[in-house]
Design an enzyme around this catalytic site. Sequence first.
Site, mmCIF file in Angstrom:
data_model
loop_
_atom_site.group_PDB
_atom_site.id
_atom_site.type_symbol
_atom_site.label_atom_id
_atom_site.label_comp_id
_atom_site.label_asym_id
_atom_site.label_seq_id
_atom_site.Cartn_x
_atom_site.Cartn_y
_atom_site.Cartn_z
ATOM 1 C CD GLN A 37 -2.658 1.268 2.676
ATOM 2 O OE1 GLN A 37 -2.256 0.697 3.499
ATOM 3 N NE2 GLN A 37 -3.776 1.963 2.687
ATOM 4 N N GLY A 38 0.503 2.181 -0.835
ATOM 5 C CA GLY A 38 1.312 3.368 -0.821
ATOM 6 C C GLY A 38 0.278 4.598 -0.491
ATOM 7 C CE1 TYR A 39 -4.293 4.260 -0.514
ATOM 8 C CE2 TYR A 39 -5.600 4.923 1.500
ATOM 9 C CZ TYR A 39 -5.723 4.386 0.245
ATOM 10 O OH TYR A 39 -6.732 4.291 -0.348
ATOM 11 C CB SER A 40 1.665 7.132 5.159
ATOM 12 O OG SER A 40 0.440 6.725 6.029
ATOM 13 C CD GLU A 61 -4.924 0.434 6.068
ATOM 14 O OE1 GLU A 61 -3.842 0.460 6.199
ATOM 15 O OE2 GLU A 61 -5.416 1.511 5.482
ATOM 16 C CG ASN A 111 -6.880 3.812 17.819
ATOM 17 O OD1 ASN A 111 -6.613 3.469 16.727
ATOM 18 N ND2 ASN A 111 -6.706 2.923 18.735
#
Length: 780
Positions: free
Chosen positions: A515-518, A633, A764
């Site tokens: 995954q490439g998000y952050s 996710e 959270n």
Amino acid sequence: MGFDMSEIQAFKDSARDFLARENHGERIRTLIADGRGVDREFWQQIAEAGWPALLVPEDQGGLGLGLAEMVAIAEEVGRSYIAEPVLPVAVQAVSLLARLPASALRDELLAGIADGSRLVGTAWQQRLGQIDTVAPDNASMDEDAWVLNGKYVGVQPLKAADGWLALAGNAGSPMLVWLPAGQPGLVIEPQRRLDGADAGAITLSACRIEAEQILASGDEVLEWLNAALDITRVVQAAQLLGIGRQSLEATLEYMNVRVQFGKPIGSFQSLQHRMVDAYIQLQLLEYAIAQALTLMAQSDGGLAMQASRLKVRAEQAAGLVTRLAVQIHGGMGYSDESDIGLALKRAIALSSELGNARAHRSRYAGELSRSARTTEPVTPDEGVGAWTSFPTDADWDAMPETEFRQMLRAFFARHYPEHLRHKTSRLHWHQIEEWYKTLSAQGWIAPAWPKEYGGMALSPDKMIAYIEEQERYGVGRPPDQGLVMLGPILFRFGTAEQKAKYLPPILSGEHVWAQGYSEPNAGSDLASLRCEAVPDGDQFVVNGQKTWSTLAQDATHMFMLVRTDKTVKKQAGISFLMVDLSTPGVLVRPIKTIAGDEEYCEVFFDNVRVPKENLVGEMNQGWTISKALLGFERLFSGSPKHSQNTMGMIDKIAQHSGLFDDAAFMADYAQLHIDVADLSAAYAAFSEIVRRNEPLPANVSLLKIWATETHERTALLLLDAAQEHASSSGSIAFAAQDGSEVTLDGVQLPLFNAAAAKIFSGTNEIQRNILAKMVLNLPT
């Protein structure tokens, strides 16, 4: 679940309409003030509404319905705060009477309860805090009749009752007798209740019982009475849920209109997060009740554990919400004219009935301890002999769960590498590839995928069983971003060509996805990402950086968010792209974690050319897709498998170190076991939404919060159980007094993993912000 939910909702709506005809606050305050306990006129209205008749068999003039309908009504009874003895009469007494052998007296009592002419209570507790039945030695024979002496506490109803079903006994032999009001030798002792309920004690002095008053005798009496009490506890959990729901809604409404410091107090983040935590507790209770009803419908076994589990969660949820409601309402919450105070009083009273949370936590712990002592560890060859072949496809929903679990155990024992069992760290592709491809060849690699795409399409209960058996055997988690994240995205947003090209290689293991998000400055604030994809003919040119990409060093491909328009607001200029990591210009660099492994990576893109056909969805619509993927996710992060695995490690230490004999440890252990059970119930509820191919709602964030924080609590108990070995790294041997040993790897790793899990997929704290805004509708 097997219930007609539209019918259940109809019962709930009908009960709410009935109770809304009157403002019960003032009536309840009057009952509290004069100590009357039961408004018989109102009780007759309740009878006309059919509630006392709900569980009464049709042959005795009742409706012959089930617990699901009664639970729906009980929640609405809780919302109204009324103290009339709906549960003591319509659930407890009826459930007991319905189990007794047929007799004229039994049928007469059931019919009287059904039409509202009889208020029947149950007298069984011989001391405060008693939660399980014991035959009292309070009966002696005098010529041709039994004579009773003794005292019962916690009797409901009392002053208004027409009589009681009383547990009696002689020399350990129990009997159930009918004590009509006015019975010679019977004296009632009313207890002034803070919620206005009609309750107290009964004292018997030389109370003579004729033969026709004996409803049943023998050991079955205790069994029937225990079942009736536990059924009442299940329904009482729904009543406490209703109290909590009403209090939460009233408090949210107040937070939106009460202004302090020039702002609605609902905009204060500290209050928002507390309300979110209260909301989570109520949702857990709702999911737990639904799961318990399903399990009870499938089998009579385990009723006591389900009842104790619900009693603990209900007291925690309703107690938290009502106390918080009083505080947030401030001075008005402390004023007697506010109904919020009635909610707190009712929650306190109901929580104390039929055993409080401490007592039920202890009972639950006792059942766990007995199970742990008699359960043998899973051996490498367990169940293999019973299965010589395994189906690649079947009607999994139709397969009995016991058979399904046995099949999984046998398959794992036959095929899963022994040296990879119970690993606490993430396995890399070179370690787990063979197992991944074994599952793929069997058709079991994608248990949650629809069958049309090569999955097993497991129902939520079978999915939970699949997860539990994996954890029980110690099956490691492979790199699975393609399975749990990209696959569901392509089902929903991918073109036919993309599905045909990318889904089969995910199943076969030919493609391993990351995954490439952050990014370095776009973590929780994901919309601030800067990695860009510039159109150039039939390609995009990608430049930038991604970080915290799990096991990207093992991946062949990455799905990623990229900026494709800098001229619009940041959420609007993002697109979703799939990239082959073998493309020139990609550099992957592992990051060493505090656990000492290299689970995460940063990935650099330098003029990387990506075909435009790899764009998922429309250009600049990636934010919509990203939110859907984050939902998947968060669902994955909400899996109970992580906590279950840690609980398995705790079990091994406890069995070898004698901790199951430590009352303080068992109290913590039982609470965590309940937390994990309720997590499983919540996970099953959200999994069913995915199975229906529906978008996950915003409140999936609660699953991520509860799962990761429960995992953290289990990890802390693991360190506590490890004692001095909590500071030891690597493999640790725990020795028992008999000389046997159990070896565990890295007892600190679950805590490290939980710390990471609370951060990724949106911290959270961010999840609490989402719930406050999107679910509770609190102002910003």
